[in-house]
Design a protein around this motif. Structure first.
Motif, short mmCIF file in Angstrom:
data_model
loop_
_atom_site.label_atom_id
_atom_site.label_comp_id
_atom_site.label_asym_id
_atom_site.label_seq_id
_atom_site.Cartn_x
_atom_site.Cartn_y
_atom_site.Cartn_z
N ARG A 31 7.98 7.38 9.76
CA ARG A 31 6.82 6.61 9.29
C ARG A 31 5.88 6.35 10.47
O ARG A 31 6.30 5.87 11.52
N GLU A 33 2.80 4.03 11.39
CA GLU A 33 2.21 2.79 10.90
C GLU A 33 1.10 2.32 11.84
O GLU A 33 1.36 1.85 12.95
N GLY A 34 -0.15 2.52 11.41
CA GLY A 34 -1.30 2.06 12.18
C GLY A 34 -1.39 2.67 13.56
O GLY A 34 -1.77 2.01 14.53
N ASP A 55 -1.57 6.70 9.31
CA ASP A 55 -0.62 6.02 8.42
C ASP A 55 -0.11 7.04 7.41
O ASP A 55 -0.82 7.39 6.47
N GLY A 90 0.19 0.47 17.00
CA GLY A 90 1.04 0.86 15.89
C GLY A 90 2.46 1.19 16.33
O GLY A 90 2.84 1.00 17.49
#
Length: 382
Positions: A31, A33-34, A55, A90
């Motif tokens: 993943r 994320e940001g 993302d 992130g």
């Protein structure tokens, strides 16, 4: 050239539901994320924003292609996954662990679960095939007996058990890459990163290596991330695709969705390189730019699903009462689904300047737009 894009939630073959791109799963293997990644100014050169506002998730057990031109951010992305770089903002979560927050011994342990295949193999010339595969196991502290058993197992898995004692100089490019794949799998990783792994290989060897990776994914369940600039690689192997451009994710989803209705110009350019016109030479040589009285408009339509092509042609002829010609067709299996490109001939009126001259073409394009098919006018034939 006018194009009609297709909504991913609509039907391609009339009455046949479309599989929508997989949503981000909390059980994703990777993943982002940001994420942003900025390389600072160095020796008078300005800083570089390599990645911005990233993302997305890579499903566990999937084969996901990450495609982009040179400078799109692919290398930065892969170095974030294996912890060789830290994001500026992130976090990167791999198999439930925030790898961007790890360092030292913890990072090295996490990296054992992330295998890496390189474009130029990166084999040690002084070591045999078996010894190259054994290297990460030696570093991990495995016993000699366990290393020997694991190496033999991996050589058999990648189809070069007879190359145990050969040095890289004695191996072909495909055989070297098989050694590289075996080495990447040595510590039983849950993620396998393929960084342009087939770019240095000929087409036949490329197909064999991609078939091997597909088999590894099926047998071992390892999540594979393909970093590439070749849409043909994505078409053959991946189920999901992420398109990078200028450090941004510009498009993502199921490969079949992207192939049948690409939205971003960079994706369309990638597809044009793979698909091309797909027209027989005898037809392509006859196409002209201006309409020909009594001739045909040539329309290309993208379809998906078994029997979709037959459905389109039959319904067009029936609902619009037109004598539609199927000039050429190509059906591929992409991402486990049938994706087709149909080239249709639509009759023109005998007087092009009259209101009915291209009336049939207008009606066909409107009908295709209504049912969310991607279509484009290629030109005209006599």
């Amino acid at each position: 050239m006018k194009a009609f894009s297709m909504n991913a939630h609509q039907s391609l073959a009339i009455g046949q539901p479309v599989e929508t791109p997989q949503a981000i799963s909390p059980d994703a293997m990777v993943r982002f994320e940001g994420i942003s990644k900025v390389y600072p100014a160095f020796r008078g050169k300005p800083g570089v924003h390599a990645l911005q506002s990233i993302d997305f998730a890579i499903p566990r057990g999937s084969i996901t292609g990450v495609i982009g031109r040179s400078g799109a951010g692919k290398s930065s992305l892969v170095r974030l996954i294996n912890g060789l770089e830290k994001p500026t903002t992130g976090r990167v979560v791999v198999d439930g662990r925030d790898i961007s927050a790890l360092a030292g011994h913890e990072l090295r342990l996490a990296q054992r679960s992330i295998g890496m295949i390189f474009q130029h193999f990166n084999l040690l010339s002084s070591r045999t095939a078996a010894d190259n595969i054994a290297l990460p196991l030696e570093i991990a502290g495995w016993s000699k007996a366990d290393i020997r058993a694991r190496v033999n197992e991996l050589l058999a898995l990648v189809g070069i058990a007879d190359k145990h004692d050969r040095y890289p100089s004695e191996l072909s490019g495909g055989q070297k890459q098989r050694v590289g794949i075996a080495r990447a799998l040595a510590t039983r990783p849950s993620v396998l990163l393929s960084d342009e792994a087939t770019s240095a290989l000929d087409p036949q060897t490329t197909r064999a290596i991609l078939d091997l990776l597909a088999n590894i994914n099926r047998e071992l369940g390892v999540t594979i991330v393909l970093i590439t600039h070749e849409m043909s690689v994505v078409r053959q192997l991946a189920k999901e695709v992420v398109v990078l451009d200028g450090g941004h994710v510009v498009e993502s989803g199921h490969v079949a969705d992207i192939f049948t209705h690409p939205k971003h110009p960079i994706t369309q350019s990638f597809l044009s390189e793979v698909i091309g016109d797909n027209l027989p030479v005898s037809l392509a040589s006859r196409i002209v730019a201006e309409p020909v009285a009594g001739g045909q408009a040539v329309i290309r339509v993208q379809v998906r699903g078994a029997g979709a092509g037959d459905t389109v042609v039959a319904r067009l002829a029936r609902e619009l009462s037109l004598d539609v010609s199927l000039l050429s067709a190509r059906i591929d299996e992409i991402g486990g689904q049938h994706v087709g490109s149909l080239t249709l001939g639509i009759p023109l009126g005998t007087s092009i300047g009259s209101p009915g001259g291209e009336g049939a073409t207008t009606r066909v394009l409107a009908w295709l737009s209504q049912y969310q098919f991607s279509a484009e006018r290629l030109g005209y034939v006599a």
